[in-house]
Scaffold this active site. Sequence first.
Site, PDB file in Angstrom:
ATOM      1  N   ARG A 132      -0.458   2.422  52.238  1.00 31.67           N
ATOM      2  CA  ARG A 132      -1.221   1.394  53.167  1.00 31.67           C
ATOM      3  C   ARG A 132      -2.507   0.733  52.073  1.00 31.67           C
ATOM      4  O   ARG A 132      -2.791  -0.267  52.475  1.00 31.67           O
ATOM      5  CB  ARG A 132      -1.953   2.309  54.256  1.00 31.67           C
ATOM      6  CG  ARG A 132      -2.731   1.578  55.125  1.00 31.67           C
ATOM      7  CD  ARG A 132      -3.027   2.369  56.543  1.00 31.67           C
ATOM      8  NE  ARG A 132      -3.960   1.536  57.295  1.00 31.67           N
ATOM      9  CZ  ARG A 132      -5.192   2.130  57.783  1.00 31.67           C
ATOM     10  NH1 ARG A 132      -5.756   3.019  57.320  1.00 31.67           N
ATOM     11  NH2 ARG A 132      -6.165   1.341  58.669  1.00 31.67           N
TER      12      ARG A 132
ATOM     13  N   HIS B  74      -3.358  -3.280  51.933  1.00 33.73           N
ATOM     14  CA  HIS B  74      -4.565  -3.649  52.229  1.00 33.73           C
ATOM     15  C   HIS B  74      -5.181  -4.244  51.021  1.00 33.73           C
ATOM     16  O   HIS B  74      -5.722  -5.432  51.335  1.00 33.73           O
ATOM     17  CB  HIS B  74      -5.524  -2.734  52.775  1.00 33.73           C
ATOM     18  CG  HIS B  74      -5.263  -2.383  54.288  1.00 33.73           C
ATOM     19  ND1 HIS B  74      -6.103  -1.937  55.068  1.00 33.73           N
ATOM     20  CD2 HIS B  74      -4.054  -2.307  54.997  1.00 33.73           C
ATOM     21  CE1 HIS B  74      -5.682  -1.688  56.281  1.00 33.73           C
ATOM     22  NE2 HIS B  74      -4.293  -1.901  56.290  1.00 33.73           N
TER      23      HIS B  74
ATOM     24  N   ASN C 202     -10.242  -1.063  56.983  1.00 32.33           N
ATOM     25  CA  ASN C 202     -10.255  -0.014  55.948  1.00 32.33           C
ATOM     26  C   ASN C 202     -11.178   1.245  56.260  1.00 32.33           C
ATOM     27  O   ASN C 202     -10.997   2.260  55.519  1.00 32.33           O
ATOM     28  CB  ASN C 202     -10.945  -0.682  54.653  1.00 32.33           C
ATOM     29  CG  ASN C 202      -9.870  -1.798  54.304  1.00 32.33           C
ATOM     30  OD1 ASN C 202      -8.707  -1.739  54.306  1.00 32.33           O
ATOM     31  ND2 ASN C 202     -10.342  -2.823  53.657  1.00 32.33           N
TER      32      ASN C 202
ATOM     33  N   HIS D 108       5.760   1.967  58.525  1.00 28.12           N
ATOM     34  CA  HIS D 108       5.051   2.853  59.639  1.00 28.12           C
ATOM     35  C   HIS D 108       5.983   4.076  59.943  1.00 28.12           C
ATOM     36  O   HIS D 108       5.890   4.578  61.248  1.00 28.12           O
ATOM     37  CB  HIS D 108       4.879   1.520  60.830  1.00 28.12           C
ATOM     38  CG  HIS D 108       3.761   0.959  60.698  1.00 28.12           C
ATOM     39  ND1 HIS D 108       3.708  -0.131  61.621  1.00 28.12           N
ATOM     40  CD2 HIS D 108       2.772   0.744  59.883  1.00 28.12           C
ATOM     41  CE1 HIS D 108       2.523  -0.720  60.966  1.00 28.12           C
ATOM     42  NE2 HIS D 108       2.064  -0.307  59.947  1.00 28.12           N
TER      43      HIS D 108
END
Length: 325
Positions: free
Chosen positions: A61, A65, A93, A191
């Site tokens: 992740r 990001h 975040n 996910h």
Amino acid sequence: MGKMGCVGIIFLGVLGFLVSVQGQLQLGFYDKTCPKAEEIVLDYVKKHIPNAPSLAAPLLRMHFHDCFVRGCDGSVLINSTANNTAEKAAVPNQTLRGFDFIDGIKSLLEEACPGVVSCADIVALAARDSVGTIGGPFWRVPTGRRDGRVSNATEALNNIPAPSFNFSSLKSSFARKGLDVKDLTLLSGAHTIGIAHCNPSFNNRLFNFTGRGGMDPSLDREYALVLKKKCKVPTNNVTIFEMDPGSFRTFDLSYYRLLLKRRGLFQSDAALTTDSTSKSTINELVDAPLYTFFQEFALSMEKMGRIEVNTGTVGEVRKHCAVVN
């Protein structure tokens, strides 16, 4: 035009070609400057991830990001200062984990090859290696990224796709980064591992989706009631839930199968079934062997890892990942 003018143009053309070549990511970028760089990253991952397998999802992740804000430049790692609120402080975040993990790798690389390996490359390699260590797909990570010097919370908020996004918003967000609907559908497959907090990730689907206290009608009612019972109140930002219940530590196709049963945790997950192209990709994936997903996911990850990268002399190689040189 004189002979010298022609020679000058040819020289500049060759120089431009060399700069463009040198400015590209490449496999084995550190082979000469820090031969054991990738081995050091992998050894660190293999040493620590088996003891903390749940960290693979946050590292993946983090890479995502990072790449969606100013490209894959390590800007997500920078700390806020008195004069600047960095990406870390942005709402998307605030639940990121793994910064100490990246710092641990960086310290080993600085010891072996001071000032050579960028934090941006460490994030990219650690994400790949941690996913591989828990039995997930392997993808190529060409290196040579340089670290950015700017990190801004507002930019993170404006660029990172929100879990509340509908399909149109998701498609636009990914398209701005050069990623298509297939990439969107495949990268969402990440996910299949990890956890999420009730608030702000998905509580709106449970308590006030209609504006009059109703639940999201696109969410399977039985699943929604389970979520609602565990989240209890709309403001609950402590309770966590598995993104792929019963299989959240295994990189598999369960996530996609749940989407087809209307059991995607985020509104953005459910949105993938509202578009004919993405839904077709989902159906193809669940009907195919697992390695097909792994192969396709790998291609989209490599594509994502190239977003707006700094190479050549652009940017810097940070000495400490949390602080600009």
